[in-house]
Scaffold this motif. Sequence first.
Motif, PDB file in Angstrom:
ATOM      1  N   ALA A 140       9.516  14.115  -7.793  1.00 53.83           N
ATOM      2  CA  ALA A 140      10.343  14.045  -6.593  1.00 53.83           C
ATOM      3  C   ALA A 140      10.083  15.251  -5.691  1.00 53.83           C
ATOM      4  CB  ALA A 140      11.821  13.969  -6.966  1.00 53.83           C
ATOM      5  N   ASP A 141       9.975  16.429  -6.290  1.00 52.20           N
ATOM      6  CA  ASP A 141       9.737  17.641  -5.511  1.00 52.20           C
ATOM      7  C   ASP A 141       8.389  17.568  -4.792  1.00 52.20           C
ATOM      8  OD1 ASP A 141      10.296  20.270  -4.601  1.00 52.20           O
ATOM      9  OD2 ASP A 141       9.038  21.083  -6.200  1.00 52.20           O
ATOM     10  N   LEU A 142       7.341  17.228  -5.516  1.00 48.09           N
ATOM     11  CA  LEU A 142       6.007  17.164  -4.923  1.00 48.09           C
ATOM     12  C   LEU A 142       5.882  16.017  -3.924  1.00 48.09           C
ATOM     13  CD1 LEU A 142       3.835  17.930  -8.076  1.00 48.09           C
ATOM     14  CD2 LEU A 142       4.330  19.463  -6.155  1.00 48.09           C
ATOM     15  N   GLU A 195       0.808  -1.214   0.000  1.00 51.36           N
ATOM     16  CA  GLU A 195       0.000   0.000   0.000  1.00 51.36           C
ATOM     17  C   GLU A 195       0.849   1.275   0.000  1.00 51.36           C
ATOM     18  OE1 GLU A 195      -3.904  -1.482   2.462  1.00 51.36           O
ATOM     19  OE2 GLU A 195      -2.142  -0.911   3.629  1.00 51.36           O
ATOM     20  N   LEU A 196       2.137   1.143   0.224  1.00 53.62           N
ATOM     21  CA  LEU A 196       3.018   2.302   0.312  1.00 53.62           C
ATOM     22  C   LEU A 196       3.453   2.769  -1.079  1.00 53.62           C
ATOM     23  CD1 LEU A 196       5.310   1.191   3.263  1.00 53.62           C
ATOM     24  CD2 LEU A 196       3.439   2.838   3.331  1.00 53.62           C
ATOM     25  N   PRO A 197       3.735   4.070  -1.233  1.00 56.16           N
ATOM     26  CA  PRO A 197       4.255   4.550  -2.513  1.00 56.16           C
ATOM     27  C   PRO A 197       5.667   4.026  -2.739  1.00 56.16           C
ATOM     28  CG  PRO A 197       4.283   6.309  -0.897  1.00 56.16           C
ATOM     29  CD  PRO A 197       3.578   5.146  -0.259  1.00 56.16           C
ATOM     30  N   VAL A 198       6.047   3.871  -4.009  1.00 53.72           N
ATOM     31  CA  VAL A 198       7.372   3.375  -4.384  1.00 53.72           C
ATOM     32  C   VAL A 198       8.245   4.558  -4.794  1.00 53.72           C
ATOM     33  CG1 VAL A 198       8.652   1.964  -6.047  1.00 53.72           C
ATOM     34  CG2 VAL A 198       6.482   1.143  -5.112  1.00 53.72           C
ATOM     35  N   TRP A 199       9.459   4.616  -4.258  1.00 48.51           N
ATOM     36  CA  TRP A 199      10.428   5.636  -4.677  1.00 48.51           C
ATOM     37  C   TRP A 199      11.174   5.071  -5.886  1.00 48.51           C
ATOM     38  CZ3 TRP A 199      11.241  10.584  -4.041  1.00 48.51           C
ATOM     39  CH2 TRP A 199      12.454  11.126  -4.457  1.00 48.51           C
ATOM     40  N   GLY A 200      10.696   5.398  -7.073  1.00 49.04           N
ATOM     41  CA  GLY A 200      11.267   4.833  -8.300  1.00 49.04           C
ATOM     42  C   GLY A 200      12.333   5.681  -8.958  1.00 49.04           C
ATOM     43  N   VAL A 201      12.685   6.826  -8.371  1.00 45.18           N
ATOM     44  CA  VAL A 201      13.726   7.690  -8.942  1.00 45.18           C
ATOM     45  C   VAL A 201      15.074   7.013  -8.704  1.00 45.18           C
ATOM     46  CG1 VAL A 201      14.799   9.968  -8.871  1.00 45.18           C
ATOM     47  CG2 VAL A 201      12.339   9.744  -8.480  1.00 45.18           C
ATOM     48  N   ARG A 202      15.805   6.794  -9.802  1.00 47.48           N
ATOM     49  CA  ARG A 202      17.085   6.091  -9.703  1.00 47.48           C
ATOM     50  C   ARG A 202      18.203   7.021  -9.251  1.00 47.48           C
ATOM     51  NH1 ARG A 202      15.729   3.189 -15.279  1.00 47.48           N
ATOM     52  NH2 ARG A 202      14.600   5.111 -15.415  1.00 47.48           N
ATOM     53  N   PRO A 203      19.173   6.490  -8.504  1.00 49.88           N
ATOM     54  CA  PRO A 203      20.287   7.330  -8.055  1.00 49.88           C
ATOM     55  C   PRO A 203      21.233   7.667  -9.198  1.00 49.88           C
ATOM     56  CG  PRO A 203      20.612   5.077  -7.332  1.00 49.88           C
ATOM     57  CD  PRO A 203      19.271   5.136  -7.983  1.00 49.88           C
ATOM     58  N   MET A 234      12.880  -4.750  -2.697  1.00 49.55           N
ATOM     59  CA  MET A 234      12.494  -3.497  -2.047  1.00 49.55           C
ATOM     60  C   MET A 234      12.379  -3.710  -0.548  1.00 49.55           C
ATOM     61  SD  MET A 234       9.850  -1.367  -4.411  1.00 49.55           S
ATOM     62  CE  MET A 234       8.446  -2.435  -4.294  1.00 49.55           C
ATOM     63  N   ARG A 235      12.595  -2.628   0.180  1.00 52.02           N
ATOM     64  CA  ARG A 235      12.422  -2.619   1.625  1.00 52.02           C
ATOM     65  C   ARG A 235      11.657  -1.358   2.015  1.00 52.02           C
ATOM     66  NH1 ARG A 235      13.745  -6.979   0.818  1.00 52.02           N
ATOM     67  NH2 ARG A 235      15.400  -8.210   1.721  1.00 52.02           N
ATOM     68  N   ARG A 236      10.961  -1.458   3.126  1.00 50.19           N
ATOM     69  CA  ARG A 236      10.267  -0.293   3.689  1.00 50.19           C
ATOM     70  C   ARG A 236      11.336   0.668   4.209  1.00 50.19           C
ATOM     71  NH1 ARG A 236       5.004   0.179   6.917  1.00 50.19           N
ATOM     72  NH2 ARG A 236       4.458  -1.685   5.775  1.00 50.19           N
ATOM     73  N   GLY A 237      11.153   1.964   3.960  1.00 49.25           N
ATOM     74  CA  GLY A 237      12.134   2.942   4.422  1.00 49.25           C
ATOM     75  C   GLY A 237      11.541   4.329   4.504  1.00 49.25           C
ATOM     76  N   ARG A 238      12.347   5.255   4.976  1.00 43.51           N
ATOM     77  CA  ARG A 238      11.925   6.655   5.009  1.00 43.51           C
ATOM     78  C   ARG A 238      13.168   7.531   4.902  1.00 43.51           C
ATOM     79  NH1 ARG A 238      10.202   5.728  10.679  1.00 43.51           N
ATOM     80  NH2 ARG A 238      12.099   5.936  11.880  1.00 43.51           N
ATOM     81  N   PHE A 239      12.960   8.743   4.378  1.00 40.40           N
ATOM     82  CA  PHE A 239      14.046   9.705   4.257  1.00 40.40           C
ATOM     83  C   PHE A 239      14.227  10.418   5.590  1.00 40.40           C
ATOM     84  CE2 PHE A 239      12.616   9.402  -0.171  1.00 40.40           C
ATOM     85  CZ  PHE A 239      13.823   9.124  -0.783  1.00 40.40           C
ATOM     86  N   HIS A 290       7.757  16.835  -0.747  1.00 43.08           N
ATOM     87  CA  HIS A 290       7.062  17.890  -0.028  1.00 43.08           C
ATOM     88  C   HIS A 290       5.840  17.325   0.694  1.00 43.08           C
ATOM     89  CE1 HIS A 290       5.574  21.842   0.991  1.00 43.08           C
ATOM     90  NE2 HIS A 290       4.402  21.521   0.476  1.00 43.08           N
ATOM     91  N   ARG A 291       5.119  16.437   0.028  1.00 41.88           N
ATOM     92  CA  ARG A 291       3.881  15.876   0.596  1.00 41.88           C
ATOM     93  C   ARG A 291       4.147  14.713   1.555  1.00 41.88           C
ATOM     94  NH1 ARG A 291       0.167  14.250   3.062  1.00 41.88           N
ATOM     95  NH2 ARG A 291      -1.855  13.611   2.305  1.00 41.88           N
ATOM     96  N   LEU A 292       5.076  13.822   1.182  1.00 37.70           N
ATOM     97  CA  LEU A 292       5.260  12.579   1.929  1.00 37.70           C
ATOM     98  C   LEU A 292       6.614  12.463   2.618  1.00 37.70           C
ATOM     99  CD1 LEU A 292       3.775  10.189  -0.763  1.00 37.70           C
ATOM    100  CD2 LEU A 292       2.647  10.974   1.310  1.00 37.70           C
TER     101      LEU A 292
END
Length: 188
Positions: free
Chosen positions: A65-67, A6-14, A156-161, A70-72
């Motif tokens: 990425a910006d939005l 149910e979580l959003p995926v951070w798909g932006v590559r490094p 994938m793993r659950r994470g946060r910035f 900012h939101r999440l």
Amino acid sequence: MAEDYELPVWGVRPNWADPVLETLEWRTDVLTSDTGAEQRIAYRIAPRRLIEARYNPFDNERTFADLALHRLGRNEWMMPLFFDAVKLAIDAAVGGTRLDFSTAYHEFSAGGMAYQVGPDCFSGEAVRIEAVDDNGIDLTTPLVAGWAASTIIHPMRRGRFETPNGRLLTSRVAGLRAAGLELLEGGE
């Protein structure tokens, strides 16, 4: 608490021009008696994993990425382990429930998730893993898209910035440094 799927995926590559750094942190207390004997107490089941990477999202990915940050920002995400990549061995058809590739030395796990990388951060596909064997993974639900052999897939793993910070490099490119991307596996 939300389920992983149910979580959003951070798909932006490094941006691999800078290294992606992984730091492991243990939390242990050492008690020493008057006689010099020691007792060690572990406060975490597993070490805390922190990832530091630079991202340079471009055009629509920059806006996303910006939005999204900012939101999440400090909310939880599903984070592809971009340093743990493997290529599909054979094509995977729409509606298929199996992805074939060598799972040896990779972090795929039953009950976990994987991310198939598309041409941009909007076209990848997150899948839930039902079972893992030496030759691939079985999925809990059918694939939404077809994927060619050599498509890159990441666990994938659950994470946060912890401290995302960024700036515009040009009107179309952002420079984002994600210092302390914490993977939430071991607990506190």
